[in-house]
Design a protein around this motif. Structure first.
Motif, PDB file in Angstrom:
ATOM      1  N   MET A   1       0.965  -1.217  -0.109  1.00  0.00           N
ATOM      2  CA  MET A   1      -0.148   0.033  -0.081  1.00  0.00           C
ATOM      3  C   MET A   1       0.857   1.247  -0.067  1.00  0.00           C
ATOM      4  SD  MET A   1      -3.033   0.930   2.456  1.00  0.00           S
ATOM      5  CE  MET A   1      -2.995   2.229   3.519  1.00  0.00           C
ATOM      6  N   ASP A   2       0.529   2.281  -0.772  1.00  0.00           N
ATOM      7  CA  ASP A   2       1.272   3.676  -0.932  1.00  0.00           C
ATOM      8  C   ASP A   2       0.767   4.413   0.329  1.00  0.00           C
ATOM      9  OD1 ASP A   2       2.592   5.744  -1.854  1.00  0.00           O
ATOM     10  OD2 ASP A   2       1.571   5.997  -3.496  1.00  0.00           O
ATOM     11  N   GLU A   3       1.944   4.905   0.925  1.00  0.00           N
ATOM     12  CA  GLU A   3       1.623   5.665   1.987  1.00  0.00           C
ATOM     13  C   GLU A   3       2.009   6.933   1.831  1.00  0.00           C
ATOM     14  OE1 GLU A   3      -0.007   5.389   5.003  1.00  0.00           O
ATOM     15  OE2 GLU A   3      -0.567   3.309   4.289  1.00  0.00           O
ATOM     16  N   GLU A   4       2.321   7.511   0.546  1.00  0.00           N
ATOM     17  CA  GLU A   4       2.859   8.907   0.190  1.00  0.00           C
ATOM     18  C   GLU A   4       1.770   9.725   0.645  1.00  0.00           C
ATOM     19  OE1 GLU A   4       3.381  11.374  -3.848  1.00  0.00           O
ATOM     20  OE2 GLU A   4       3.766   9.418  -3.888  1.00  0.00           O
ATOM     21  N   GLY A   5       2.174  10.861   1.322  1.00  0.00           N
ATOM     22  CA  GLY A   5       1.262  11.710   1.905  1.00  0.00           C
ATOM     23  C   GLY A   5       0.865  12.675   0.725  1.00  0.00           C
ATOM     24  N   ILE A   6      -0.490  13.165   1.194  1.00  0.00           N
ATOM     25  CA  ILE A   6      -1.363  13.894   0.184  1.00  0.00           C
ATOM     26  C   ILE A   6      -1.175  15.588   0.542  1.00  0.00           C
ATOM     27  CG2 ILE A   6      -3.658  14.572  -0.718  1.00  0.00           C
ATOM     28  CD1 ILE A   6      -3.928  11.481  -0.826  1.00  0.00           C
ATOM     29  N   THR A   7      -1.015  16.338  -0.291  1.00  0.00           N
ATOM     30  CA  THR A   7      -1.302  18.079   0.321  1.00  0.00           C
ATOM     31  C   THR A   7      -2.449  18.515  -0.165  1.00  0.00           C
ATOM     32  OG1 THR A   7       1.253  18.223   0.018  1.00  0.00           O
ATOM     33  CG2 THR A   7      -0.398  19.904   0.102  1.00  0.00           C
ATOM     34  N   ILE A   8      -3.218  19.081   0.910  1.00  0.00           N
ATOM     35  CA  ILE A   8      -4.516  19.604   0.638  1.00  0.00           C
ATOM     36  C   ILE A   8      -4.279  21.350   0.797  1.00  0.00           C
ATOM     37  CG2 ILE A   8      -6.739  20.200   1.161  1.00  0.00           C
ATOM     38  CD1 ILE A   8      -6.805  17.281   2.232  1.00  0.00           C
ATOM     39  N   ARG A   9      -4.740  21.995  -0.348  1.00  0.00           N
ATOM     40  CA  ARG A   9      -4.510  23.458  -0.338  1.00  0.00           C
ATOM     41  C   ARG A   9      -5.793  24.195   0.111  1.00  0.00           C
ATOM     42  NH1 ARG A   9       0.534  25.196  -1.002  1.00  0.00           N
ATOM     43  NH2 ARG A   9       2.013  24.008  -2.285  1.00  0.00           N
ATOM     44  N   LEU A  10      -5.662  25.067   1.236  1.00  0.00           N
ATOM     45  CA  LEU A  10      -6.822  25.882   1.779  1.00  0.00           C
ATOM     46  C   LEU A  10      -6.291  27.154   1.880  1.00  0.00           C
ATOM     47  CD1 LEU A  10      -8.304  23.469   4.677  1.00  0.00           C
ATOM     48  CD2 LEU A  10      -8.873  23.863   2.460  1.00  0.00           C
ATOM     49  N   THR A  11      -7.324  28.385   1.632  1.00  0.00           N
ATOM     50  CA  THR A  11      -6.750  29.557   1.816  1.00  0.00           C
ATOM     51  C   THR A  11      -6.748  29.544   3.602  1.00  0.00           C
ATOM     52  OG1 THR A  11      -9.320  30.377   2.029  1.00  0.00           O
ATOM     53  CG2 THR A  11      -7.962  30.273  -0.100  1.00  0.00           C
ATOM     54  N   ARG A  12      -6.473  30.563   3.959  1.00  0.00           N
ATOM     55  CA  ARG A  12      -6.516  30.886   5.468  1.00  0.00           C
ATOM     56  C   ARG A  12      -7.879  30.939   5.941  1.00  0.00           C
ATOM     57  NH1 ARG A  12      -1.755  30.831   8.133  1.00  0.00           N
ATOM     58  NH2 ARG A  12      -2.056  31.425  10.146  1.00  0.00           N
ATOM     59  N   ASP A  13      -8.655  31.750   5.120  1.00  0.00           N
ATOM     60  CA  ASP A  13     -10.076  31.781   5.657  1.00  0.00           C
ATOM     61  C   ASP A  13     -10.744  30.363   5.632  1.00  0.00           C
ATOM     62  OD1 ASP A  13     -10.045  34.526   5.965  1.00  0.00           O
ATOM     63  OD2 ASP A  13     -11.179  34.834   4.104  1.00  0.00           O
ATOM     64  N   GLN A  14     -10.448  29.515   4.642  1.00  0.00           N
ATOM     65  CA  GLN A  14     -10.872  28.348   4.701  1.00  0.00           C
ATOM     66  C   GLN A  14     -10.478  27.291   5.645  1.00  0.00           C
ATOM     67  OE1 GLN A  14      -9.643  27.363   0.763  1.00  0.00           O
ATOM     68  NE2 GLN A  14     -11.976  27.386  -0.194  1.00  0.00           N
ATOM     69  N   ALA A  15      -9.220  27.506   5.933  1.00  0.00           N
ATOM     70  CA  ALA A  15      -8.644  26.669   7.157  1.00  0.00           C
ATOM     71  C   ALA A  15      -9.059  27.351   8.382  1.00  0.00           C
ATOM     72  CB  ALA A  15      -7.109  26.694   7.225  1.00  0.00           C
ATOM     73  N   PHE A  16      -9.375  28.592   8.696  1.00  0.00           N
ATOM     74  CA  PHE A  16      -9.828  28.996   9.936  1.00  0.00           C
ATOM     75  C   PHE A  16     -11.134  28.486  10.255  1.00  0.00           C
ATOM     76  CE2 PHE A  16     -10.924  33.288  12.128  1.00  0.00           C
ATOM     77  CZ  PHE A  16     -10.541  32.617  13.498  1.00  0.00           C
ATOM     78  N   VAL A  17     -12.166  28.511   9.107  1.00  0.00           N
ATOM     79  CA  VAL A  17     -13.572  28.111   9.318  1.00  0.00           C
ATOM     80  C   VAL A  17     -13.761  26.788   9.570  1.00  0.00           C
ATOM     81  CG1 VAL A  17     -15.793  28.026   8.031  1.00  0.00           C
ATOM     82  CG2 VAL A  17     -14.504  30.297   8.209  1.00  0.00           C
ATOM     83  N   LEU A  18     -12.726  25.901   8.617  1.00  0.00           N
ATOM     84  CA  LEU A  18     -13.039  24.593   8.992  1.00  0.00           C
ATOM     85  C   LEU A  18     -12.417  24.164  10.085  1.00  0.00           C
ATOM     86  CD1 LEU A  18     -13.206  21.616   7.861  1.00  0.00           C
ATOM     87  CD2 LEU A  18     -10.984  21.658   6.791  1.00  0.00           C
ATOM     88  N   SER A  19     -11.392  24.714  10.643  1.00  0.00           N
ATOM     89  CA  SER A  19     -10.865  24.483  12.144  1.00  0.00           C
ATOM     90  C   SER A  19     -11.906  24.686  13.348  1.00  0.00           C
ATOM     91  CB  SER A  19      -9.590  25.303  12.323  1.00  0.00           C
ATOM     92  OG  SER A  19      -9.319  25.096  13.961  1.00  0.00           O
ATOM     93  N   ASP A  20     -12.572  25.733  13.210  1.00  0.00           N
ATOM     94  CA  ASP A  20     -13.734  26.061  14.102  1.00  0.00           C
ATOM     95  C   ASP A  20     -14.800  25.098  13.974  1.00  0.00           C
ATOM     96  OD1 ASP A  20     -15.226  28.179  15.787  1.00  0.00           O
ATOM     97  OD2 ASP A  20     -16.529  27.818  14.418  1.00  0.00           O
TER      98      ASP A  20
END
Length: 117
Positions: A1-20
């Motif tokens: 099984m491939d365990e290579e990491g995946i990068t997800i890009r979010l804007t700062r606003d998206q990350a903040f709202v998702l975190s909340d």
């Protein structure tokens, strides 16, 4: 099984709202099991939440509520082209920052070395 990491890009606003939102679902409502029935999905949810916690200095700021509302409004405008009344009536997000910080063990800890990790 491939365990290579995946990068997800979010804007700062998206990350903040998702975190909340993740915080609300995972820690305030204790409803993660009601929303996500397969516990295998919890692993990536916790990984995303932990990464956001480390990267977002906004969650430690005293004006968390107003910053969160501003980020939500910018996202609504970008997505819908105008204001959206999706916040539940009577829902007060101004209490979230203190609870957010206490739950994460960060209340009163605003050192510069903690930001941007």
């Amino acid at each position: 099984m491939d365990e290579e990491g995946i990068t997800i890009r979010l804007t700062r606003d998206q990350a903040f709202v998702l975190s909340d939102w993740l915080y609300q679902v995972m820690f305030q409502s204790d409803d993660l099991e009601g929303i996500v029935h397969d516990r295998a999905v919890w692993s990536p949810i916790y990984a995303i939440s932990g990464t956001l916690d480390k990267r977002l200095s906004e969650i430690f700021m005293p004006d968390y509520g107003p910053r969160l509302e501003a980020a939500k409004e910018r996202l609504r405008v970008n997505l819908y082209g105008g204001a959206d009344e999706s916040t539940a009536a009577g829902q007060d997000t101004t209490d979230a920052p203190q609870a957010h910080q206490i739950e994460r063990g960060t209340a009163g800890n605003h050192s510069e070395s903690d930001q941007g990790q």
